[in-house]
Design an enzyme around this catalytic site. Sequence first.
Site, PDB file in Angstrom:
ATOM      1  N   HIS A 118      14.116  58.167 137.693  1.00  6.27           N
ATOM      2  CA  HIS A 118      14.325  59.566 138.068  1.00  6.27           C
ATOM      3  C   HIS A 118      13.023  60.354 137.875  1.00  6.27           C
ATOM      4  CE1 HIS A 118      18.302  58.065 136.616  1.00  6.27           C
ATOM      5  NE2 HIS A 118      18.708  58.685 137.713  1.00  6.27           N
ATOM      6  N   ASP A 166      10.297  55.970 134.702  1.00  9.59           N
ATOM      7  CA  ASP A 166      11.754  56.101 134.824  1.00  9.59           C
ATOM      8  C   ASP A 166      12.096  56.227 136.311  1.00  9.59           C
ATOM      9  OD1 ASP A 166      14.223  57.118 132.847  1.00  9.59           O
ATOM     10  OD2 ASP A 166      14.367  57.907 134.893  1.00  9.59           O
ATOM     11  N   HIS A 211      13.876  65.163 131.553  1.00 12.26           N
ATOM     12  CA  HIS A 211      14.503  66.181 132.431  1.00 12.26           C
ATOM     13  C   HIS A 211      14.593  67.549 131.751  1.00 12.26           C
ATOM     14  CE1 HIS A 211      15.428  63.237 135.445  1.00 12.26           C
ATOM     15  NE2 HIS A 211      16.268  62.566 134.674  1.00 12.26           N
ATOM     16  N   ASP A 248      15.505  52.380 133.883  1.00 13.67           N
ATOM     17  CA  ASP A 248      16.650  52.414 134.795  1.00 13.67           C
ATOM     18  C   ASP A 248      16.288  52.060 136.239  1.00 13.67           C
ATOM     19  OD1 ASP A 248      15.206  54.759 134.817  1.00 13.67           O
ATOM     20  OD2 ASP A 248      16.920  56.078 134.449  1.00 13.67           O
TER      21      ASP A 248
HETATM   22 ZN   LIG Z   1      16.271  57.931 134.463  1.00 19.16          ZN
END
Ligand SMILES: [Zn+2]
Length: 307
Positions: free
Chosen positions: A165, A163, A126, A244
């Site tokens: 996200h 991931d 991120h 995740d």
């Molecule tokens: Zn994540």
Amino acid sequence: MATAFITHAACLRHDMGSHHPECPSRLSAIDDQLISSGIAQYLQHHEAPLATLEQLARAHPREYIETVQAAAPERGIVHLDPDTAMSPGTWEAVLRAAGAAVLATDLVLEGQVENAFCSVRPPGHHATRSRAMGFCFFNNVAVAALHALERHGLERVAVIDFDVHHGNGTEDIFEDDERVLMVSTFQHPFYPYSGTERPAPNMVNVPLAAGTGSAGFRDAVATRWIPALEDFQPEMVFFSAGFDAHVEDDMAMMRLVDGDYGWVTREVKAVVDKSGGGRIVSVLEGGYALSALGRSVVQHIRVLGGL
Ligand SMILES: [Zn+2]
């Protein structure tokens, strides 16, 4: 050839508070599962060096790097973002995390190991060029990929992000960079709410609805990622390895299981075995359900190491 396992005790000393899910015990959970599975003894263990300013500056402006360093507290916790904070141990941890990814790249490209896994925190995908967010400060995978391109002279590398996200930071750094193909799956709509608005041509973004599960994930990989990777013929691949999306992880609702992480690793490895001599560097991103995280990393590393 061996698989390297790179970590550093300093990564345990980055502490965002006792209730923060991105916690030091994540790395201990991985260590525990590596030992109990019996595979730890087959890995080539390395301590992560400190990333240099020059290495970080390939992905981030120097002013941003200096801003993060200047924000590091001598005691207590300082927030750079509502969910991203620095403790006294954070500055060394961020340098070790990026330094692990750089060392992994050197070991693989110098032919000392076939591939490498970096068990590090803080994560990185991120982190945009000039913003810390989503538990991330510097983009470890981007720093490593740029090291492969600019220090080792590679021409085509792929970033594989599973991931849950979207890796908005990696996209920010590499969009429209023809040397890099990024393929990713992520829950959508979900944090950080990016990745679907006109992605650049070198981004293969596959948003998946909450509750998608193994079959939908595997279909996305087989029909979207693999053909793009086969066309691109990467000389090396970098995994943004976040765990995740696991069904036991409360962070999201993608419902993957342990075996999906071995499967996706095998699918990608088959492509890069042909196009890039099997050169893979994998760097830990998310994964907050401790037992599921450790077990899924074991599945991932078993395939990397042929164990
Ligand atoms: Zn994540």
